[in-house]
Design a protein around this motif. Structure first.
Motif, PDB file in Angstrom:
ATOM      1  N   HIS A  12       0.833  -1.203   0.000  1.00 44.98           N
ATOM      2  CA  HIS A  12       0.000   0.000   0.000  1.00 44.98           C
ATOM      3  C   HIS A  12       0.872   1.259   0.000  1.00 44.98           C
ATOM      4  O   HIS A  12       0.602   2.209  -0.742  1.00 44.98           O
ATOM      5  CB  HIS A  12      -0.935  -0.010   1.216  1.00 44.98           C
ATOM      6  N   ILE A  13       1.910   1.273   0.812  1.00 41.90           N
ATOM      7  CA  ILE A  13       2.813   2.430   0.856  1.00 41.90           C
ATOM      8  C   ILE A  13       3.469   2.635  -0.506  1.00 41.90           C
ATOM      9  O   ILE A  13       3.542   3.758  -1.019  1.00 41.90           O
ATOM     10  CB  ILE A  13       3.877   2.257   1.967  1.00 41.90           C
ATOM     11  N   LEU A  31       8.988  12.470   3.547  1.00 43.41           N
ATOM     12  CA  LEU A  31       8.407  11.348   4.277  1.00 43.41           C
ATOM     13  C   LEU A  31       7.023  11.696   4.815  1.00 43.41           C
ATOM     14  O   LEU A  31       6.101  10.875   4.763  1.00 43.41           O
ATOM     15  CB  LEU A  31       9.342  10.939   5.422  1.00 43.41           C
ATOM     16  N   ALA A  32       6.839  12.915   5.305  1.00 41.67           N
ATOM     17  CA  ALA A  32       5.542  13.323   5.855  1.00 41.67           C
ATOM     18  C   ALA A  32       4.441  13.218   4.802  1.00 41.67           C
ATOM     19  O   ALA A  32       3.321  12.785   5.104  1.00 41.67           O
ATOM     20  CB  ALA A  32       5.624  14.749   6.399  1.00 41.67           C
ATOM     21  N   GLU A  33       4.753  13.598   3.574  1.00 41.76           N
ATOM     22  CA  GLU A  33       3.748  13.516   2.509  1.00 41.76           C
ATOM     23  C   GLU A  33       3.410  12.068   2.172  1.00 41.76           C
ATOM     24  O   GLU A  33       2.248  11.725   1.934  1.00 41.76           O
ATOM     25  CB  GLU A  33       4.255  14.244   1.263  1.00 41.76           C
ATOM     26  N   ILE A  34       4.425  11.222   2.150  1.00 42.93           N
ATOM     27  CA  ILE A  34       4.186   9.798   1.898  1.00 42.93           C
ATOM     28  C   ILE A  34       3.304   9.209   2.989  1.00 42.93           C
ATOM     29  O   ILE A  34       2.323   8.496   2.716  1.00 42.93           O
ATOM     30  CB  ILE A  34       5.521   9.026   1.811  1.00 42.93           C
ATOM     31  N   LEU A  35       3.641   9.506   4.254  1.00 46.60           N
ATOM     32  CA  LEU A  35       2.870   8.980   5.379  1.00 46.60           C
ATOM     33  C   LEU A  35       1.428   9.476   5.358  1.00 46.60           C
ATOM     34  O   LEU A  35       0.490   8.709   5.606  1.00 46.60           O
ATOM     35  CB  LEU A  35       3.541   9.377   6.695  1.00 46.60           C
ATOM     36  N   ALA A  38      -0.446   7.775   2.470  1.00 52.73           N
ATOM     37  CA  ALA A  38      -0.669   6.352   2.749  1.00 52.73           C
ATOM     38  C   ALA A  38      -1.508   6.125   3.999  1.00 52.73           C
ATOM     39  O   ALA A  38      -2.028   5.044   4.223  1.00 52.73           O
ATOM     40  CB  ALA A  38       0.669   5.629   2.895  1.00 52.73           C
ATOM     41  N   ARG A  39      -1.604   7.172   4.844  1.00 51.43           N
ATOM     42  CA  ARG A  39      -2.335   7.082   6.118  1.00 51.43           C
ATOM     43  C   ARG A  39      -1.778   5.973   7.005  1.00 51.43           C
ATOM     44  O   ARG A  39      -2.513   5.126   7.513  1.00 51.43           O
ATOM     45  CB  ARG A  39      -3.839   6.880   5.875  1.00 51.43           C
ATOM     46  N   VAL A  40      -0.457   6.007   7.130  1.00 51.86           N
ATOM     47  CA  VAL A  40       0.212   5.058   8.021  1.00 51.86           C
ATOM     48  C   VAL A  40       1.115   5.844   8.958  1.00 51.86           C
ATOM     49  O   VAL A  40       1.615   6.910   8.605  1.00 51.86           O
ATOM     50  CB  VAL A  40       1.053   4.017   7.242  1.00 51.86           C
ATOM     51  N   PRO A  41       1.326   5.345  10.171  1.00 49.88           N
ATOM     52  CA  PRO A  41       2.210   6.043  11.112  1.00 49.88           C
ATOM     53  C   PRO A  41       3.672   5.905  10.703  1.00 49.88           C
ATOM     54  O   PRO A  41       4.056   5.000   9.961  1.00 49.88           O
ATOM     55  CB  PRO A  41       1.944   5.338  12.437  1.00 49.88           C
ATOM     56  N   SER A  44       5.371   2.585  11.065  1.00 48.66           N
ATOM     57  CA  SER A  44       5.080   1.568  10.043  1.00 48.66           C
ATOM     58  C   SER A  44       6.021   1.696   8.863  1.00 48.66           C
ATOM     59  O   SER A  44       6.517   0.701   8.333  1.00 48.66           O
ATOM     60  CB  SER A  44       3.631   1.713   9.553  1.00 48.66           C
ATOM     61  N   PHE A  45       6.286   2.950   8.467  1.00 46.00           N
ATOM     62  CA  PHE A  45       7.186   3.168   7.343  1.00 46.00           C
ATOM     63  C   PHE A  45       8.555   2.569   7.648  1.00 46.00           C
ATOM     64  O   PHE A  45       9.106   1.813   6.836  1.00 46.00           O
ATOM     65  CB  PHE A  45       7.306   4.669   7.056  1.00 46.00           C
ATOM     66  N   TYR A  46       9.105   2.886   8.818  1.00 47.28           N
ATOM     67  CA  TYR A  46      10.446   2.409   9.146  1.00 47.28           C
ATOM     68  C   TYR A  46      10.478   0.921   9.479  1.00 47.28           C
ATOM     69  O   TYR A  46      11.551   0.308   9.463  1.00 47.28           O
ATOM     70  CB  TYR A  46      11.047   3.258  10.267  1.00 47.28           C
ATOM     71  N   HIS A  47       9.312   0.350   9.744  1.00 46.61           N
ATOM     72  CA  HIS A  47       9.244  -1.101   9.927  1.00 46.61           C
ATOM     73  C   HIS A  47       9.524  -1.810   8.601  1.00 46.61           C
ATOM     74  O   HIS A  47      10.182  -2.858   8.560  1.00 46.61           O
ATOM     75  CB  HIS A  47       7.871  -1.515  10.460  1.00 46.61           C
ATOM     76  N   TYR A  48       9.033  -1.229   7.518  1.00 44.34           N
ATOM     77  CA  TYR A  48       9.182  -1.859   6.197  1.00 44.34           C
ATOM     78  C   TYR A  48      10.377  -1.349   5.413  1.00 44.34           C
ATOM     79  O   TYR A  48      10.905  -2.056   4.548  1.00 44.34           O
ATOM     80  CB  TYR A  48       7.907  -1.646   5.373  1.00 44.34           C
ATOM     81  N   PHE A  49      10.780  -0.107   5.676  1.00 47.30           N
ATOM     82  CA  PHE A  49      11.873   0.500   4.919  1.00 47.30           C
ATOM     83  C   PHE A  49      12.828   1.170   5.902  1.00 47.30           C
ATOM     84  O   PHE A  49      12.434   2.060   6.645  1.00 47.30           O
ATOM     85  CB  PHE A  49      11.331   1.549   3.936  1.00 47.30           C
ATOM     86  N   GLY A  50      14.068   0.741   5.904  1.00 48.43           N
ATOM     87  CA  GLY A  50      15.025   1.262   6.871  1.00 48.43           C
ATOM     88  C   GLY A  50      15.385   2.720   6.680  1.00 48.43           C
ATOM     89  O   GLY A  50      15.868   3.368   7.605  1.00 48.43           O
ATOM     90  N   SER A  51      15.145   3.244   5.463  1.00 52.86           N
ATOM     91  CA  SER A  51      15.483   4.628   5.162  1.00 52.86           C
ATOM     92  C   SER A  51      14.691   5.048   3.934  1.00 52.86           C
ATOM     93  O   SER A  51      14.079   4.215   3.250  1.00 52.86           O
ATOM     94  CB  SER A  51      16.981   4.761   4.866  1.00 52.86           C
ATOM     95  N   LYS A  52      14.726   6.335   3.625  1.00 49.17           N
ATOM     96  CA  LYS A  52      14.062   6.781   2.394  1.00 49.17           C
ATOM     97  C   LYS A  52      14.756   6.183   1.176  1.00 49.17           C
ATOM     98  O   LYS A  52      14.110   5.862   0.173  1.00 49.17           O
ATOM     99  CB  LYS A  52      14.044   8.311   2.310  1.00 49.17           C
TER     100      LYS A  52
END
Length: 199
Positions: A12-13, A31-35, A38-41, A44-52
Motif C-alpha cells: 500500500h505504501i 516522508l511526511a507527505e508519503i505517510l 498512505a495514512r500510516v504512522p 510503520s514506514f520504518y518497519h518496512y523500509f530502513g530509510s528513504k
C-alpha cells in the motif's frame, strides 16, 4: 477489524507513493507527505523500509517488476515475434502519450535524479533496464528464428538501441508535451527492425 497483512501495508505504501514520485520526483517528496497519503504512522514506514533510500529502491523494484510482467505478457502473445515487438512499442507509445495512471515512466522520471544521489537506487535502475533490453533481444532472436525479422540483425545491439531511443523519446515527449517524439521512435523502430511502416 483485523490489521491488514504486513505485505499489504508495505505494498500500500509503495502504491500510493509511486504517483507522488512520478509527479514530483524523489527528493521533492518528503516522508511526511508519503505517510499522510498512505495514512500510516511513521513507525510503520520504518518497519518496512530502513530509510528513504531503501524505500526508493523498493519503489523502483516494484515498478520494474510490474513493467517486466506486462512486457512478458505482450512479448509472449500469439503471432510472429516482429508483430509482438511492435505491439510492445505501441503499448509504450499509448502509455506515454496518455493521461492515465500508466502515462509516465518512472525510469525516465527518476533515472537522472537518483543515479547521482544513491548508488543502490542506481543499481536497481541498471538491473531493471538491463532486464528490459534482454527481453527485447530475446524477442528479436525469436523473430530471426521465425523469419519475421532479418537474420542479419544483431539482437542485443538492436535491442539496446531501441530501448535507448524510446527512453529518449519519452523524455522529449515529456519536455515538449506532445507525442511527436514517440511517433518518431516508432518509425525508427520499424526501420531498425527492417520492417515496413505498416507492420
Amino acid at each position: 477489524m483485523n490489521a491488514p497483512p504486513a505485505t499489504d501495508v508495505r505494498q500500500h505504501i509503495l502504491d500510493v507513493a509511486q504517483p507522488l514520485l512520478l509527479r514530483k520526483g524523489f527528493t521533492a517528496v518528503g516522508l511526511a507527505e508519503i505517510l499522510a497519503t498512505a495514512r500510516v504512522p511513521k513507525g510503520s514506514f520504518y518497519h518496512y523500509f530502513g530509510s528513504k533510500e531503501a524505500f526508493g529502491e523498493a519503489v523502483l523494484e516494484a515498478y520494474f517488476a510490474d513493467h517486466l510482467a506486462r512486457m512478458d505478457a505482450l512479448l509472449t502473445l500469439p503471432g510472429p515475434a516482429a508483430q509482438r515487438l511492435i505491439g510492445y512499442f505501441h503499448d509504450w507509445l499509448d502509455s506515454q502519450a496518455g493521461d492515465g495512471a500508466r502515462s509516465r515512466c518512472l525510469a525516465v522520471k527518476l533515472g537522472a535524479e537518483v543515479c547521482d544521489l544513491s548508488e543502490s537506487m542506481r543499481a536497481v535502475l541498471e538491473r531493471g533496464t538491463r532486464s528490459v533490453v534482454e527481453r527485447l533481444a530475446r524477442c528479436i532472436e525469436a523473430g530471426k528464428a521465425d523469419g519475421s525479422l532479418p537474420a542479419a540483425l544483431d539482437a542485443h545491439a538492436v535491442a539496446l538501441t531501441l530501448y535507448q531511443s524510446w527512453l529518449g523519446a519519452s523524455l522529449l515527449a515529456k519536455i515538449a508535451r506532445e507525442r511527436a517524439p514517440l511517433d518518431t521512435a516508432m518509425a525508427g523502430t520499424r526501420q531498425g527492425l527492417g520492417l515496413a511502416q505498416d507492420v
